[in-house]
Structure formats: structure tokens, C-alpha cells
Design an enzyme around this catalytic site. Sequence first.
Site, PDB file in Angstrom:
ATOM      1  N   ASP A  76       0.672  -1.486  -0.342  1.00 15.15           N
ATOM      2  CA  ASP A  76      -0.342  -0.132   0.044  1.00 15.15           C
ATOM      3  C   ASP A  76       0.441   1.261   0.235  1.00 15.15           C
ATOM      4  O   ASP A  76       0.265   2.200   0.919  1.00 15.15           O
ATOM      5  CB  ASP A  76      -0.955  -0.547   1.246  1.00 15.15           C
ATOM      6  CG  ASP A  76      -2.314  -0.480   0.897  1.00 15.15           C
ATOM      7  OD1 ASP A  76      -2.329  -1.807   0.234  1.00 15.15           O
ATOM      8  OD2 ASP A  76      -3.119  -1.162   1.970  1.00 15.15           O
ATOM      9  N   ASN A 123      -3.414  -4.309  -0.890  1.00 16.86           N
ATOM     10  CA  ASN A 123      -4.677  -4.065  -2.460  1.00 16.86           C
ATOM     11  C   ASN A 123      -4.265  -3.416  -2.829  1.00 16.86           C
ATOM     12  O   ASN A 123      -5.055  -3.045  -4.122  1.00 16.86           O
ATOM     13  CB  ASN A 123      -5.620  -4.534  -1.014  1.00 16.86           C
ATOM     14  CG  ASN A 123      -5.488  -3.407  -0.195  1.00 16.86           C
ATOM     15  OD1 ASN A 123      -4.804  -2.615   0.473  1.00 16.86           O
ATOM     16  ND2 ASN A 123      -6.954  -2.965  -0.207  1.00 16.86           N
ATOM     17  N   HIS A 124      -3.181  -1.802  -2.518  1.00 19.12           N
ATOM     18  CA  HIS A 124      -3.917  -0.629  -3.125  1.00 19.12           C
ATOM     19  C   HIS A 124      -2.840  -1.076  -4.362  1.00 19.12           C
ATOM     20  O   HIS A 124      -2.474  -0.034  -5.468  1.00 19.12           O
ATOM     21  CB  HIS A 124      -3.333   0.369  -2.524  1.00 19.12           C
ATOM     22  CG  HIS A 124      -4.942   0.892  -1.398  1.00 19.12           C
ATOM     23  ND1 HIS A 124      -5.510   1.968  -2.494  1.00 19.12           N
ATOM     24  CD2 HIS A 124      -5.470   0.369  -1.060  1.00 19.12           C
ATOM     25  CE1 HIS A 124      -6.087   2.663  -1.884  1.00 19.12           C
ATOM     26  NE2 HIS A 124      -6.483   1.060  -1.076  1.00 19.12           N
ATOM     27  N   ASP A 141     -21.304  17.195 -26.721  1.00 20.80           N
ATOM     28  CA  ASP A 141     -19.797  17.045 -27.271  1.00 20.80           C
ATOM     29  C   ASP A 141     -19.382  19.178 -27.160  1.00 20.80           C
ATOM     30  O   ASP A 141     -20.338  19.714 -29.057  1.00 20.80           O
ATOM     31  CB  ASP A 141     -19.517  16.842 -28.932  1.00 20.80           C
ATOM     32  CG  ASP A 141     -17.897  17.795 -29.127  1.00 20.80           C
ATOM     33  OD1 ASP A 141     -17.311  18.212 -28.512  1.00 20.80           O
ATOM     34  OD2 ASP A 141     -17.645  16.987 -30.414  1.00 20.80           O
ATOM     35  N   ASP A 183     -15.464  19.090 -30.586  1.00 19.21           N
ATOM     36  CA  ASP A 183     -13.642  18.612 -31.116  1.00 19.21           C
ATOM     37  C   ASP A 183     -14.127  17.017 -31.328  1.00 19.21           C
ATOM     38  O   ASP A 183     -12.941  16.578 -31.651  1.00 19.21           O
ATOM     39  CB  ASP A 183     -12.532  18.341 -30.441  1.00 19.21           C
ATOM     40  CG  ASP A 183     -13.224  17.823 -28.713  1.00 19.21           C
ATOM     41  OD1 ASP A 183     -14.392  17.379 -28.710  1.00 19.21           O
ATOM     42  OD2 ASP A 183     -12.433  17.548 -27.779  1.00 19.21           O
TER      43      ASP A 183
END
Length: 646
Positions: A216, A248-249, A622, A626
Site C-alpha cells: 500500500d 491491495n492498493h 460535445d 472536437d
Amino acid sequence: MGCGTSGQKDSLTDSEKSQTFPEASSQAFKAAVLIQRWFRRYMARLEMRRRCTWRIFQSIEYSGEQDHLKLNYFFDYLVDHFMTTSSKERDFINRVFSESDIPKDPKLQKACNYELIQVPDHYKGPRLSFPLSLDDATSLVEAFKQQQQLHAYYVLKLFHETLKHLSQLPNISSLSTCYSEITVCGDLHGQLNDLFLIFYKNGLPSPAKRYVFNGDFVDRGKQSIEILIILFAFLLIYPQEVHLNRGNHEDYMINLRYGFTKEVMRKYKIFSLLTQKRKSEKILRLTEAGPATISNASNQSDVPKLGQPEELQSCCQQVGKTKGLETSSGSPEEGTELEIKSLEPEEMEDTEIKQVLDILWSDPYPQNGCRINQERGGGCYFGPDVTEKFLQKNGLQLLIRSHECKLEGYEFCHNRKVITIFSASNYYAIGSNRGAYLKLGPDLTPHFVQFQGSRRASQLTMTQRISHVEETAYQALREKMFAHRSDLSGAFKKLDVNKSGVITLSDWATAVESVLRLGLPWRMLRPQLVPRLIGGKLDYNRWLKDISMEQKSTNQERIQSSLLETIYRNLPNLETIFSVIDTDHSGLISFEEFRHIWKLFSTHMHIEIPESSICDLARSIDFNKDGNIDFNEFLEAFRISTQNTD
């Protein structure tokens, strides 16, 4: 002689004073007792406030992890069961969720080829030469203290060398404390100042100063990439003295939700391989070694071992979490055997993923046995009996793990045979907790060093610190309530059988828990959350309105209350879904990708919109015309679709 006699008369003993002034002595004693009682009550109230605040933070954190894992399970299910209407849709799903095609992307290959990147002459940051030396590492530390940034060329080169090194390592590392001590650090979560403070107090990694960093490293904090750069640099310089365990991260989907992906793309827009690949093949692949465990094998010189507690697999088998495993119990002396049945490749992969999930997400629990970790939504809770079996089976005496924030930075449990170490101070808020690391010498007796990484927290009194943390916790709780305002209103109305608009505090607590499911002592928290009562009862409509006004006042965009509530509730999922589809992490998705993402979103969020309208919706949001959609425009689509379904 006279002077001596006078001196003796002037100096009285305590007993003589009490006999001479009995009333004054009695009053002083009573005053001291009253002060002592007051002080004890005062400290007890502070401790109660601190523990309530802690429960709030932890419950909200675990609730967010539950939501994330549900979304992760949804993606996994989607890959296997999404019904596509065309080959384009299937190609889209494969491109987004499959790992095998990612390395073939020429843009990614070019962006991640450090040899194609030029370092300009005007670059003033640190420069690295490979193979790395201690001078390179110390220059990195000093540069990051000065808020300098390492050029992308050196970052990619460093990670390229780290990947080569990590790919050759086993999943389990064995270390000895015979001749020198080992320092074990817990979660850092992107808090670079805490790492600096550890190095200041304990010294930089060296042949005489060995470190284990227990996972982590990233997410939540703002300097995760700098922490990785420093740890990887020392890992390459001292591969026998620096060891990294995966938490877990260290996971693609977690990074999308909790900040590391955004940090990388904000600081290094030129490349994106850092967050492209899932599971163990990504550039952040670390040794998946799980919790640290300390050996008690006398004939092996008390060698500490870093390994995976396979008893957790048995534990999750008992609560029905692990498929494909069958438990056959022998005599108590023989222990419990795990027998793997013949599985199809798909089933075997699913089982392995669940085992990794169990290792990285499970927590110790004070009661014997195993149960599903419903608070986090993944892994299990394992009791002292599970720990005892694991230690006995492997000839160990102590298990060191991380993964949980602790008030003092560390905590013993399971008859002092399990230690949780957490090195990110002020994790929830300024003053919420200390950080800590532990040192192990030849006698394997853990020595803890606590620290406070914030100067501001150190300058606050205990009362000021608790008040600040308390205020932050209640604000987070009010945001959680606002995100579920409609559900709370419905729950209150069900309990208001007379339709009077008011309910009892007991009904309020019952309704709030039924909606939020945080397991908090609501009646104890009531004074901070429900300031006004009418005849001892709560006007719940007014209370919900007050919460809404408070949240809207902190939001610059004065959008309608119902939509703001829905965005509060779904924003993390919206960001994660958008980031998954935005495979190049440019912050833009095409119209075609938008059409597919909306089908995924409507499936998960239960918001229906006719497919024939999706293309028109894409063109209408949009705003800059673009041909692409950014995240703010995507939220506009969410707003429009929500209004249409109301």
C-alpha cells in the site's frame, strides 16, 4: 543556639501541619480529589469522542471499498456475460478489459520506450546514471524534498530496470535477523513526508539498515509516484536489503478509484504504462508476499519469513468464499488439509484471483473462526484460532501485517501474536492517528517507533486535535447522508405511520442505519448530527433540507438537489468507468466509445436510455465540437439522462 532553635520551630513536618491545620488540609484533599475526578471524566469524554470519530472514518472507508469491489465484480462479470450485438462491441470489450492486447498498442510502446525520450538541456531536476548508486538515491530524496520532479526518461528507465529485477524474484522472501536488525514499515499511501521522517529517524537503507515495506505505497496521498521512485531506486541499489510486499492498493482498478492513476497522468502525461495493465503483469508488479511472518525455528537461527498465510484459504473455504477447494479434516494433530479438485483453466484462474483477494484484503478478528469480511466487501475475518494454526503449522511465533489504520500506528491482537503496522500518519485527517514502524533484532522482540508527520498536528493540543478530526469526520458523514437523501426520506416516512412529519430519535437511528449500513452508534452521534428537536422528536423533512443546503452551499455549481445527490452517490463509480474506457488516459473518449460506455453504465446503474438517443446525446454534450467527450461532458450526459428518467 537561638538561631538553631528558631529554625526548628519554623520547619514543620506534613503530619504536624495536618494536625495544626486540620480543616485546611481536609479541604485541600477534597479539592485534589474533585480535580482528579473532573480530569478523569474529561479525558474519558475525549477518548469516547476520539473512538466515535474513528468509527465514522473507518466505516465510511470500508463502505467505499465495498462499492469498489462491487464495481470490480461487475466488470469481471461483464467480460464473461455481456451480450454483444455486433463484433465491434465484442472488440470494444476485449480492448478495454483484456490485457493481452495492451502491449501491442504502438502508442503505448512508443510512450513507454525511454530511449525515444529526450532530456532537454534546461532540465534542472535530478539525473540518474545506471546502474544506480547511493548518490543517485540520495539526490532523489533531496530533489523531492525541494518539490522537484524526476524527468519521464529517468522514471521509465528506472521502472524498466525494476521490472526486470522483480520478475526474477520469488513470491516469498526469507530474511535473517542474526547479524542486523530489520525495519518493517506499513502503509504509506502516497504520504512522502512520512517516508522522509522514517528515513530521518531510522536512517536510509544500507547494508546495515535493512527494510521491509509492507505494501500500500500508493493512492489517497498526493505523492505516490515519488514514493515508488525512491523505493524502487533503493531496491535496485540494495536488492538484498530492501524488500517490497504487495498490498491491495497495488492494483489497477484500485488505482483508478483512489487517486494514483490521476496523479501519474497529471505529473507525467507523456506515458501511461504505469496504470495500463491489471493483475501481476503490470509495471507495478510487486512480490505478492502478503503479511510478514516471523519464524521461531531455532535450528534456522530464528529466520523471519515473509509469506502468504494459506490458512486464509481454509478460512474462506469455511465461509463459502473459495470455490474449487475441498477441506478434509484430519485429527487435531494433523491439522487441516486443502485438497484441490480438478478444475477447468477458467475456474483455476478464478480460484487464484480469489486467493489473492483473501490474502490482500482479510483482517484479524477477536473471535475464533472465520466469517465474511462484509465491512470491506472482500476477504474474510480470521480469528485467533486461525492464527494459532498457521503459526504452529509453519513453526512461527509472530505474524506482522498492515492494511488497517491504527490510532497509535500499530496494534497487537490474537494474544499478541499478530501485529498490525501502519506508517501513514494523519491518514483520515490532521491529528487522526500516528504513524509507526517496527524494528526486529536477533531476539525477535519488536521495538516500535511512533511519529507524527504533520507539524500542525504536533502544535495542537489534544482537545484541539480531537475537535478538528471530529469536525472532518462529521462532515464526511453528512456528505454520505446527503448522497442517500432520497432513501433516508423514504425510510423516515415508513416509520412515520401517522404522517406527522416527525419521528423519535430511536426511529431516526434505525432508519439511518437501514440506509447507510455503517454500523455506527447513531444515538451517541445524534447531538452532532441532529441539533434541533421538537418536543423530543425530529422534524425529518427540515433535517434533510438542512443537510441538502449545507452540501449545496459547498458546491460551486448550483445544480438541482436531486441530481447533486445522485452525482455524490455515483461519482466514484462514474470516474472509474470513464477511466476504464479511456484506455490511453488522455481524458477523452470517442463517440463510439461513449455509446458502449453508456450501455455498461446503464446496466450497472439501472438508468435506462434508448440506444437510438445515445448518439444524439453524445453530439449534444460535445460542447467544443472536437469529436471527443471529456469527463465533464460525460457528467452532463449523466445529468440529462437522470432528468429524463425522473
